[in-house]
Design a protein around this motif. Structure first.
Motif, mmCIF file in Angstrom:
data_model
loop_
_atom_site.group_PDB
_atom_site.id
_atom_site.type_symbol
_atom_site.label_atom_id
_atom_site.label_comp_id
_atom_site.label_asym_id
_atom_site.label_seq_id
_atom_site.Cartn_x
_atom_site.Cartn_y
_atom_site.Cartn_z
ATOM 1 N N ALA A 82 10.083 -3.896 -2.033
ATOM 2 C CA ALA A 82 8.699 -4.153 -1.648
ATOM 3 C C ALA A 82 8.247 -3.176 -0.569
ATOM 4 O O ALA A 82 7.115 -2.668 -0.601
ATOM 5 N N ARG A 83 9.125 -2.884 0.403
ATOM 6 C CA ARG A 83 8.771 -1.928 1.454
ATOM 7 C C ARG A 83 8.514 -0.544 0.867
ATOM 8 O O ARG A 83 7.693 0.215 1.377
ATOM 9 N N ALA A 84 9.183 -0.226 -0.230
ATOM 10 C CA ALA A 84 8.966 1.074 -0.879
ATOM 11 C C ALA A 84 7.578 1.171 -1.500
ATOM 12 O O ALA A 84 7.091 2.266 -1.774
ATOM 13 N N LEU A 85 6.926 0.034 -1.718
ATOM 14 C CA LEU A 85 5.592 0.011 -2.318
ATOM 15 C C LEU A 85 4.487 0.117 -1.264
ATOM 16 O O LEU A 85 3.308 0.190 -1.619
ATOM 17 N N SER A 86 4.853 0.114 -0.003
ATOM 18 C CA SER A 86 3.865 0.094 1.075
ATOM 19 C C SER A 86 2.859 1.238 0.939
ATOM 20 O O SER A 86 3.237 2.409 0.818
ATOM 21 N N GLY A 87 1.590 0.884 0.929
ATOM 22 C CA GLY A 87 0.513 1.868 0.862
ATOM 23 C C GLY A 87 0.141 2.297 -0.536
ATOM 24 O O GLY A 87 -0.872 2.965 -0.723
ATOM 25 N N GLN A 88 0.937 1.919 -1.545
ATOM 26 C CA GLN A 88 0.662 2.338 -2.915
ATOM 27 C C GLN A 88 -0.220 1.325 -3.630
ATOM 28 O O GLN A 88 -0.110 0.121 -3.400
ATOM 29 N N PRO A 89 -1.124 1.788 -4.508
ATOM 30 C CA PRO A 89 -1.898 0.840 -5.316
ATOM 31 C C PRO A 89 -0.954 0.013 -6.184
ATOM 32 O O PRO A 89 -0.038 0.544 -6.799
ATOM 33 N N LEU A 90 -1.172 -1.292 -6.222
ATOM 34 C CA LEU A 90 -0.294 -2.184 -6.960
ATOM 35 C C LEU A 90 -0.801 -2.423 -8.376
ATOM 36 O O LEU A 90 -2.003 -2.428 -8.635
ATOM 37 N N THR A 91 0.122 -2.634 -9.290
ATOM 38 C CA THR A 91 -0.196 -3.000 -10.666
ATOM 39 C C THR A 91 0.661 -4.202 -11.046
ATOM 40 O O THR A 91 1.557 -4.607 -10.301
ATOM 41 N N ILE A 92 0.424 -4.756 -12.226
ATOM 42 C CA ILE A 92 1.185 -5.910 -12.676
ATOM 43 C C ILE A 92 2.678 -5.599 -12.774
ATOM 44 O O ILE A 92 3.514 -6.496 -12.706
ATOM 45 N N LYS A 93 3.030 -4.327 -12.885
ATOM 46 C CA LYS A 93 4.441 -3.953 -12.964
ATOM 47 C C LYS A 93 5.193 -4.305 -11.686
ATOM 48 O O LYS A 93 6.404 -4.506 -11.707
ATOM 49 N N GLU A 94 4.456 -4.369 -10.564
ATOM 50 C CA GLU A 94 5.101 -4.682 -9.285
ATOM 51 C C GLU A 94 5.073 -6.176 -8.968
ATOM 52 O O GLU A 94 5.424 -6.584 -7.868
ATOM 53 N N LEU A 95 4.636 -6.998 -9.919
ATOM 54 C CA LEU A 95 4.505 -8.434 -9.673
ATOM 55 C C LEU A 95 5.788 -9.055 -9.148
ATOM 56 O O LEU A 95 5.783 -9.785 -8.159
ATOM 57 N N ASP A 96 6.891 -8.778 -9.799
ATOM 58 C CA ASP A 96 8.147 -9.414 -9.422
ATOM 59 C C ASP A 96 8.572 -9.018 -8.012
ATOM 60 O O ASP A 96 8.980 -9.867 -7.211
ATOM 61 N N ALA A 97 8.451 -7.724 -7.688
ATOM 62 C CA ALA A 97 8.852 -7.249 -6.358
ATOM 63 C C ALA A 97 7.969 -7.856 -5.273
ATOM 64 O O ALA A 97 8.458 -8.263 -4.206
ATOM 65 N N VAL A 98 6.668 -7.928 -5.530
ATOM 66 C CA VAL A 98 5.740 -8.488 -4.545
ATOM 67 C C VAL A 98 5.998 -9.982 -4.361
ATOM 68 O O VAL A 98 6.015 -10.498 -3.236
ATOM 69 N N ALA A 99 6.215 -10.695 -5.465
ATOM 70 C CA ALA A 99 6.471 -12.132 -5.369
ATOM 71 C C ALA A 99 7.749 -12.406 -4.583
ATOM 72 O O ALA A 99 7.815 -13.337 -3.773
ATOM 73 N N ARG A 100 8.777 -11.608 -4.807
ATOM 74 C CA ARG A 100 10.032 -11.804 -4.065
ATOM 75 C C ARG A 100 9.822 -11.566 -2.576
ATOM 76 O O ARG A 100 10.398 -12.264 -1.737
ATOM 77 N N ASP A 124 -9.080 1.834 -4.826
ATOM 78 C CA ASP A 124 -9.318 2.638 -6.021
ATOM 79 C C ASP A 124 -9.629 1.711 -7.193
ATOM 80 O O ASP A 124 -8.789 0.897 -7.578
ATOM 81 N N PRO A 125 -10.828 1.791 -7.789
ATOM 82 C CA PRO A 125 -11.162 0.897 -8.903
ATOM 83 C C PRO A 125 -10.273 1.099 -10.123
ATOM 84 O O PRO A 125 -10.208 0.233 -10.996
ATOM 85 N N ALA A 126 -9.592 2.234 -10.210
ATOM 86 C CA ALA A 126 -8.694 2.489 -11.331
ATOM 87 C C ALA A 126 -7.399 1.676 -11.218
ATOM 88 O O ALA A 126 -6.636 1.604 -12.171
ATOM 89 N N HIS A 127 -7.163 1.077 -10.047
ATOM 90 C CA HIS A 127 -5.966 0.264 -9.828
ATOM 91 C C HIS A 127 -6.412 -1.107 -9.326
ATOM 92 O O HIS A 127 -6.514 -1.330 -8.118
ATOM 93 N N PRO A 128 -6.694 -2.031 -10.229
ATOM 94 C CA PRO A 128 -7.243 -3.326 -9.815
ATOM 95 C C PRO A 128 -6.293 -4.196 -9.015
ATOM 96 O O PRO A 128 -6.723 -5.117 -8.337
ATOM 97 N N GLY A 129 -4.992 -3.936 -9.078
ATOM 98 C CA GLY A 129 -4.048 -4.711 -8.304
ATOM 99 C C GLY A 129 -3.421 -5.849 -9.093
ATOM 100 O O GLY A 129 -3.408 -5.855 -10.319
ATOM 101 N N ILE A 130 -2.888 -6.831 -8.369
ATOM 102 C CA ILE A 130 -2.207 -7.974 -8.971
ATOM 103 C C ILE A 130 -3.047 -9.220 -8.722
ATOM 104 O O ILE A 130 -3.378 -9.533 -7.573
ATOM 105 N N GLY A 131 -3.390 -9.932 -9.767
ATOM 106 C CA GLY A 131 -4.220 -11.119 -9.639
ATOM 107 C C GLY A 131 -3.494 -12.271 -8.961
ATOM 108 O O GLY A 131 -2.274 -12.415 -9.078
#
Length: 260
Positions: A82-100, A124-131
């Motif tokens: 999760a710390r490796a994702l810091s500052g990066q736009p999130l997608t559904i692919k990162e759901l598991d890491a973020v939830a943990r 960035d509108p091109a990266h809506p994130g995780i719902g």
């Protein structure tokens, strides 16, 4: 927290964000995680949220339109993935890491506060994130069968970027990605798989899905499912097969059948 926040609750929270900080004595993990997810759901306009534990900043994130856009700052106690994702736009692919990460940081027995400010830059509108819905399900705060009324439709929406075609019995495949035409062999195989009686379908229980590839089209994969009264199929990029299969399984915690 066991249900979606009501519209009235979301609107009232949205009106309060950016004025006074919210706080909660969260006795349980469910309360702590629900507190943070409610704050994200309340962010209609882009906001930067700082979560404090006992008055000390613990987590800083960015949210917009009820989606978690980015993780901005995490403590050293957060999982490394999760710390490796810091500052990066999130997608559904990162759901598991973020939830943990949220599960580890929000165990309960905490005095939590949430402060909200406008973001330094718009997301960035091109990266809506995780719902929030996806995070609620992943953290077990909403029973999956209540959160998702139509798992197949939810899957197709989530797999939009890798989805090539959809096929139903007795109908020609609906081409989703015109830049990736299917071969005649692949179309015939779809018809065979969906025409009754279908041996492959008979092996599947409701909510299971079978993914496989053909030697004639190794760069494409077929997902075969018995999610309702009739079998259905989708064609996706073969490289996304494992990801889509894992996503399907996470929707309802059902087994995934697989074949080479």
């Amino acid at each position: 927290m066991t249900e979606h926040p009501s519209i009235a609750t979301i609107l009232s929270q949205a009106a309060a964000l950016g004025t006074d900080s919210q706080d909660l004595a969260a006795a349980t993990a469910e309360e702590a995680r629900g507190f943070v997810l409610d704050a994200i759901a309340a962010c209609i306009a882009p906001r930067e949220l700082t979560i404090l534990d006992g008055g000390k900043p613990m987590l800083r994130l960015e949210a917009a339109a009820g989606q978690l856009s980015r993780l901005l700052d995490l403590p050293d106690t957060a999982p490394a993935e999760a710390r490796a994702l810091s500052g990066q736009p999130l997608t559904i692919k990162e759901l598991d890491a973020v939830a943990r990460a949220l599960a580890r940081l929000l165990p309960g027995d905490q005095r939590l506060q949430c402060r909200s400010t406008p973001p330094a830059q718009p997301p960035d509108p091109a990266h809506p994130g995780i719902g929030v819905d996806a995070l609620l399900r992943q953290l077990g705060l909403i029973p999956p069968d209540r959160a998702i009324q139509d798992r197949w439709a939810y899957l197709l929406d989530a797999a939009e970027e890798v989805l090539i075609a959809i096929a139903d019995p007795g109908q020609a495949p609906r081409q989703i990605c015109p830049d990736r035409p299917m071969t005649a062999t692949l179309e015939r195989q779809l018809q065979v798989l969906l025409a009754p009686p279908a041996p492959g379908i008979n092996l599947l229980d409701k909510n299971e899905i079978l993914f496989f590839t053909l030697k004639s089209d190794p760069d494409m994969a077929i997902g075969l499912a018995q999610d309702g009264p009739a079998p259905r199929a989708l064609v996706i990029e073969a490289g996304a097969m494992a990801e889509v299969a894992a996503f399907w399984a996470s929707l309802s915690h059902v087994p995934v059948a697989g074949a080479p």
